[in-house]
Scaffold this motif. Sequence first.
Motif, PDB file in Angstrom:
ATOM      1  N   LEU A 173      16.691  16.376   1.796  1.00 60.72           N
ATOM      2  CA  LEU A 173      18.107  16.434   2.222  1.00 60.72           C
ATOM      3  C   LEU A 173      18.264  16.101   3.703  1.00 60.72           C
ATOM      4  CD1 LEU A 173      19.456  19.542   0.250  1.00 60.72           C
ATOM      5  CD2 LEU A 173      19.251  17.177  -0.486  1.00 60.72           C
ATOM      6  N   LYS A 174      17.353  15.319   4.242  1.00 61.33           N
ATOM      7  CA  LYS A 174      17.496  14.767   5.586  1.00 61.33           C
ATOM      8  C   LYS A 174      17.951  13.318   5.443  1.00 61.33           C
ATOM      9  CE  LYS A 174      13.572  17.620   7.041  1.00 61.33           C
ATOM     10  NZ  LYS A 174      12.142  17.577   7.485  1.00 61.33           N
ATOM     11  N   ILE A 175      18.442  12.747   6.525  1.00 62.91           N
ATOM     12  CA  ILE A 175      18.966  11.382   6.477  1.00 62.91           C
ATOM     13  C   ILE A 175      17.931  10.419   7.051  1.00 62.91           C
ATOM     14  CG2 ILE A 175      20.772   9.817   7.280  1.00 62.91           C
ATOM     15  CD1 ILE A 175      22.668  12.239   7.326  1.00 62.91           C
ATOM     16  N   GLY A 176      17.442   9.529   6.199  1.00 67.05           N
ATOM     17  CA  GLY A 176      16.448   8.555   6.601  1.00 67.05           C
ATOM     18  C   GLY A 176      17.095   7.319   7.187  1.00 67.05           C
ATOM     19  N   LEU A 177      16.626   6.919   8.353  1.00 64.26           N
ATOM     20  CA  LEU A 177      17.219   5.781   9.067  1.00 64.26           C
ATOM     21  C   LEU A 177      16.311   4.553   9.057  1.00 64.26           C
ATOM     22  CD1 LEU A 177      18.766   7.582  12.187  1.00 64.26           C
ATOM     23  CD2 LEU A 177      19.755   7.219   9.914  1.00 64.26           C
ATOM     24  N   GLY A 178      15.414   4.469   8.093  1.00 65.22           N
ATOM     25  CA  GLY A 178      14.550   3.307   7.995  1.00 65.22           C
ATOM     26  C   GLY A 178      13.112   3.705   7.741  1.00 65.22           C
ATOM     27  N   HIS A 179      12.250   2.706   7.698  1.00 66.34           N
ATOM     28  CA  HIS A 179      10.829   2.972   7.502  1.00 66.34           C
ATOM     29  C   HIS A 179      10.003   1.752   7.877  1.00 66.34           C
ATOM     30  CE1 HIS A 179      11.224   0.628   3.810  1.00 66.34           C
ATOM     31  NE2 HIS A 179      12.154   1.457   3.393  1.00 66.34           N
ATOM     32  N   ARG A 180       8.708   1.953   7.926  1.00 70.42           N
ATOM     33  CA  ARG A 180       7.798   0.860   8.243  1.00 70.42           C
ATOM     34  C   ARG A 180       7.834  -0.206   7.154  1.00 70.42           C
ATOM     35  NH1 ARG A 180       1.889   2.847   9.752  1.00 70.42           N
ATOM     36  NH2 ARG A 180       2.046   3.863   7.734  1.00 70.42           N
ATOM     37  N   GLY A 181       7.406  -1.406   7.531  1.00 69.32           N
ATOM     38  CA  GLY A 181       7.294  -2.477   6.568  1.00 69.32           C
ATOM     39  C   GLY A 181       5.938  -2.458   5.878  1.00 69.32           C
ATOM     40  N   ARG A 182       5.762  -3.417   4.963  1.00 68.64           N
ATOM     41  CA  ARG A 182       4.514  -3.462   4.203  1.00 68.64           C
ATOM     42  C   ARG A 182       4.137  -4.907   3.918  1.00 68.64           C
ATOM     43  NH1 ARG A 182       2.467  -3.066  -1.232  1.00 68.64           N
ATOM     44  NH2 ARG A 182       4.541  -3.308  -2.152  1.00 68.64           N
ATOM     45  N   ALA A 183       2.892  -5.231   4.135  1.00 73.20           N
ATOM     46  CA  ALA A 183       2.371  -6.550   3.792  1.00 73.20           C
ATOM     47  C   ALA A 183       1.033  -6.382   3.078  1.00 73.20           C
ATOM     48  CB  ALA A 183       2.189  -7.404   5.041  1.00 73.20           C
ATOM     49  N   MET A 184       0.761  -7.279   2.158  1.00 68.95           N
ATOM     50  CA  MET A 184      -0.525  -7.288   1.455  1.00 68.95           C
ATOM     51  C   MET A 184      -1.165  -8.656   1.624  1.00 68.95           C
ATOM     52  SD  MET A 184      -1.215  -4.364  -0.121  1.00 68.95           S
ATOM     53  CE  MET A 184      -2.398  -4.877  -1.364  1.00 68.95           C
ATOM     54  N   TYR A 185      -2.432  -8.654   1.992  1.00 71.07           N
ATOM     55  CA  TYR A 185      -3.176  -9.898   2.166  1.00 71.07           C
ATOM     56  C   TYR A 185      -4.472  -9.845   1.377  1.00 71.07           C
ATOM     57  CZ  TYR A 185      -0.271 -11.681   6.011  1.00 71.07           C
ATOM     58  OH  TYR A 185       0.759 -12.177   6.757  1.00 71.07           O
ATOM     59  N   LYS A 186      -4.996 -11.033   1.068  1.00 71.65           N
ATOM     60  CA  LYS A 186      -6.328 -11.182   0.500  1.00 71.65           C
ATOM     61  C   LYS A 186      -7.184 -11.971   1.477  1.00 71.65           C
ATOM     62  CE  LYS A 186      -6.463 -13.037  -3.583  1.00 71.65           C
ATOM     63  NZ  LYS A 186      -6.096 -13.890  -4.752  1.00 71.65           N
ATOM     64  N   ILE A 187      -8.426 -11.557   1.663  1.00 75.44           N
ATOM     65  CA  ILE A 187      -9.398 -12.352   2.403  1.00 75.44           C
ATOM     66  C   ILE A 187     -10.552 -12.658   1.454  1.00 75.44           C
ATOM     67  CG2 ILE A 187     -11.090 -12.381   4.269  1.00 75.44           C
ATOM     68  CD1 ILE A 187      -9.180 -10.811   5.982  1.00 75.44           C
ATOM     69  N   ILE A 188     -10.962 -13.919   1.435  1.00 77.29           N
ATOM     70  CA  ILE A 188     -11.981 -14.377   0.496  1.00 77.29           C
ATOM     71  C   ILE A 188     -13.127 -15.036   1.260  1.00 77.29           C
ATOM     72  CG2 ILE A 188     -12.473 -15.895  -1.476  1.00 77.29           C
ATOM     73  CD1 ILE A 188      -9.375 -15.766  -2.012  1.00 77.29           C
ATOM     74  N   THR A 189     -14.346 -14.603   0.966  1.00 76.10           N
ATOM     75  CA  THR A 189     -15.534 -15.284   1.486  1.00 76.10           C
ATOM     76  C   THR A 189     -16.232 -15.982   0.322  1.00 76.10           C
ATOM     77  OG1 THR A 189     -16.792 -13.224   1.228  1.00 76.10           O
ATOM     78  CG2 THR A 189     -15.927 -13.719   3.417  1.00 76.10           C
ATOM     79  N   ASN A 190     -16.782 -17.144   0.593  1.00 77.57           N
ATOM     80  CA  ASN A 190     -17.492 -17.914  -0.432  1.00 77.57           C
ATOM     81  C   ASN A 190     -18.953 -18.058  -0.053  1.00 77.57           C
ATOM     82  OD1 ASN A 190     -15.295 -18.873  -2.345  1.00 77.57           O
ATOM     83  ND2 ASN A 190     -14.466 -19.544  -0.378  1.00 77.57           N
ATOM     84  N   GLY A 191     -19.813 -18.065  -1.050  1.00 79.69           N
ATOM     85  CA  GLY A 191     -21.244 -18.233  -0.835  1.00 79.69           C
ATOM     86  C   GLY A 191     -21.838 -19.180  -1.853  1.00 79.69           C
ATOM     87  N   ILE A 192     -23.118 -19.043  -2.080  1.00 79.67           N
ATOM     88  CA  ILE A 192     -23.817 -19.865  -3.056  1.00 79.67           C
ATOM     89  C   ILE A 192     -24.622 -18.932  -3.964  1.00 79.67           C
ATOM     90  CG2 ILE A 192     -25.564 -21.670  -3.401  1.00 79.67           C
ATOM     91  CD1 ILE A 192     -24.841 -22.730  -0.605  1.00 79.67           C
ATOM     92  N   SER A 193     -24.418 -19.106  -5.246  1.00 78.19           N
ATOM     93  CA  SER A 193     -25.118 -18.255  -6.205  1.00 78.19           C
ATOM     94  C   SER A 193     -26.582 -18.656  -6.302  1.00 78.19           C
ATOM     95  CB  SER A 193     -24.464 -18.375  -7.578  1.00 78.19           C
ATOM     96  OG  SER A 193     -25.088 -17.526  -8.509  1.00 78.19           O
TER      97      SER A 193
END
Length: 391
Positions: A173-193
């Motif tokens: 019952l408090k008044i919210g004046l906003g919030h943080r944002g959100r981002a999602m990322y992927k990082i990919i490394t490639n190798g040799i099997s």
Amino acid sequence: MDKLKFELNKIKNDINSFSKELIRIKSFTGYEKDAAELVKQKMIKLGYDKVKIDDYGNVLGIIGNGKTKVLYDAHLDIVEAKDEKEWDFPPFSGEIYNGILHGRGSVDTKSSVVSMIYAGYLIKKLNLCPDKTIYISTSIMEEDFDGELLYRVLKENNLYDLKYVVIGEPSDLKIGLGHRGRAMYKIITNGISAHGSAPEKGDNAIYKMVKILERIENKQKEFDKIEGEKGSIVVSDIKARTASLNAVPDMCTIYIDRRLALGETKEKINKEMESFIEGIDATYELYEAKGKSYTGKDVILNVFLPAWEILENDYLTRTASKTYKELFNKETTLFKLPFATNGFATNGEFKIPTIVFGPGNLKLAHMKNEKCSLEDIYKTISFYAFLAKNY
């Protein structure tokens, strides 16, 4: 105000019964159909002027036909309760004990849904807003697609000229004046099997990821030293591709949950990702969340959702604070929420003044023994209705 209290007292049993019924529906993300149909029928029974379910499955109830348009939104979907046996009351029982509604979604956010539906009823019953059009939105898929489905409600109904929006989330019952944002990322490394017995013939993608993980961990340590509003970063998942358990992995992928402080842009965060992979054979990309609504519609969200806020001297904030004091005879508390909401949709691209307000303790969201006070629900109904009258 006395008339509202009188009418509210008359319908408390109905509010309680509907709350229990709604909690009993397992409306997980993408499976909200039964809850949406229940809400639609309740709105019709309560005399809403128009009720519709859109192509995605969001429910929109409309009251009045005035020039001033306002919208209230809370989401119908819930997270699972995988620890059912550990609950004091079964999570889908909708049990009411000592004035407390128990169950999954009682806080996040079915009590807000109930509050908005009955606030709409009282607005019409008491003719509180003859010059307004009141939209009550119960949107779907918020848990996985923050704001995307409410965004579609706004676009499909041309609701670009709303005077304000209230997002129903547990706020004590408090008044919210906003919030943080959100981002999602992927990082990919490639190798040799290569065969596990001859690792020197391969190039292990997991080993390449180690330095990236260290850089990300150090970035969070930098955030830990900052006082006040700040971003955060966490590696939330890691996967490897390998021919077998006796082979060198040729690909490794990590998923990054990056919370955004006010003003942090995609350009800035992209540069941050580039710094993580510098000097390493790796790539990054913005995560694309994909799903399907219960109506069969594809839902896609590019997960970069900037932080937002409304100022304390904004007319909506001042009117909400005034309404709170009139109803409860005390000053309200203004704060920013620690988690994301559908406010991304309204105060993002469309810059519609938005606050967050709802019954329940936000610390109980997604937790075992989730519960909400019925008295908080009644108070929230009054607040929603009188805010529309006072604005």
